[in-house]
Design a protein around this motif. Structure first.
Motif, PDB file in Angstrom:
ATOM      1  N   TYR A  31     -50.813 -31.792  23.304  1.00 45.07           N
ATOM      2  CA  TYR A  31     -51.202 -30.992  22.089  1.00 45.07           C
ATOM      3  C   TYR A  31     -51.123 -29.440  21.663  1.00 45.07           C
ATOM      4  CZ  TYR A  31     -52.077 -36.089  21.767  1.00 45.07           C
ATOM      5  OH  TYR A  31     -51.206 -37.405  21.643  1.00 45.07           O
ATOM      6  N   CYS A  56     -62.086 -31.546  21.256  1.00 43.98           N
ATOM      7  CA  CYS A  56     -61.179 -31.885  21.522  1.00 43.98           C
ATOM      8  C   CYS A  56     -61.629 -33.408  21.817  1.00 43.98           C
ATOM      9  CB  CYS A  56     -60.116 -31.990  22.024  1.00 43.98           C
ATOM     10  SG  CYS A  56     -59.120 -29.946  21.530  1.00 43.98           S
ATOM     11  N   ASN A  59     -63.207 -35.054  19.517  1.00 45.92           N
ATOM     12  CA  ASN A  59     -63.158 -35.091  18.347  1.00 45.92           C
ATOM     13  C   ASN A  59     -61.743 -35.932  17.894  1.00 45.92           C
ATOM     14  OD1 ASN A  59     -64.726 -33.980  15.542  1.00 45.92           O
ATOM     15  ND2 ASN A  59     -64.557 -32.238  17.959  1.00 45.92           N
ATOM     16  N   TYR A  60     -61.471 -36.091  19.683  1.00 51.05           N
ATOM     17  CA  TYR A  60     -59.663 -36.664  19.454  1.00 51.05           C
ATOM     18  C   TYR A  60     -59.868 -37.492  18.538  1.00 51.05           C
ATOM     19  CZ  TYR A  60     -55.204 -37.991  20.651  1.00 51.05           C
ATOM     20  OH  TYR A  60     -54.319 -38.574  20.512  1.00 51.05           O
ATOM     21  N   ARG A  61     -58.714 -38.451  18.103  1.00 55.56           N
ATOM     22  CA  ARG A  61     -58.645 -39.721  16.991  1.00 55.56           C
ATOM     23  C   ARG A  61     -57.516 -40.636  18.173  1.00 55.56           C
ATOM     24  NH1 ARG A  61     -58.439 -36.275  13.231  1.00 55.56           N
ATOM     25  NH2 ARG A  61     -55.793 -36.921  12.849  1.00 55.56           N
ATOM     26  N   ARG A 110     -49.721 -32.063  14.835  1.00 53.84           N
ATOM     27  CA  ARG A 110     -50.086 -32.984  15.225  1.00 53.84           C
ATOM     28  C   ARG A 110     -51.685 -32.326  15.623  1.00 53.84           C
ATOM     29  NH1 ARG A 110     -46.666 -33.377  21.190  1.00 53.84           N
ATOM     30  NH2 ARG A 110     -45.194 -34.809  20.684  1.00 53.84           N
ATOM     31  N   GLN A 111     -52.054 -32.933  15.725  1.00 54.38           N
ATOM     32  CA  GLN A 111     -53.993 -33.118  16.059  1.00 54.38           C
ATOM     33  C   GLN A 111     -54.305 -32.020  16.702  1.00 54.38           C
ATOM     34  OE1 GLN A 111     -57.037 -35.930  16.784  1.00 54.38           O
ATOM     35  NE2 GLN A 111     -55.165 -38.032  17.413  1.00 54.38           N
TER      36      GLN A 111
END
Length: 134
Positions: A31, A56, A59-61, A110-111
């Motif tokens: 990403y 990251c 907090n990444y889903r 993107r995230q």
């Protein structure tokens, strides 16, 4: 020391195990966070890589079940970030300007994407690729 004319790109990667070949195949999904960063800001990126990675990671889903727990933040040069199939395979892929690796170069959605320091570069790249396809 960073090349002053080259742009750099900060990417976050997560490692997954290939569900088709459960034991030996692993790959990273990347990403883009910062794109086309000027050379004078590379030292700032280097100082903050760990903080960015920790943010990251926290907090990444994640929706995938094949994530293996490894993550990385990398700073890529233009040469690696914008590498095409022609760059990798030469005459076999003559004029194939599609990107060889997917770091999220073509998308700002993107995230974790934060900023493109020179959006004209990627817009010109997209025009070159899509002009050839159409």
């Amino acid at each position: 020391m960073a090349n002053k004319k080259m742009k750099y790109h900060l990417v976050y990667g997560r490692e997954y195990q290939d569900s088709e070949d459960r034991y030996d195949e692993f790959f990273f999904t990347y990403y883009t966070i910062f794109r086309n960063v000027p050379a004078n800001l590379v030292s700032t990126l280097m100082r903050n890589k760990d903080k960015i990675k920790n943010y990251c990671d926290k907090n990444y889903r994640e929706a995938a079940t094949n994530f293996v727990g490894n993550t990385v933040v990398r700073i890529l040069s233009d040469k690696e970030y914008y590498k095409t199939y022609e760059d990798v395979f030469g005459d076999i892929a003559y004029r194939d300007n599609a990107l060889f690796s997917d770091y999220g170069q073509l998308w700002n959605t993107r995230q974790f994407f934060k900023y493109d320091f020179n959006p004209k570069i990627i817009e010109n790249f997209k025009l070159k690729v899509y002009r050839k396809v159409n």
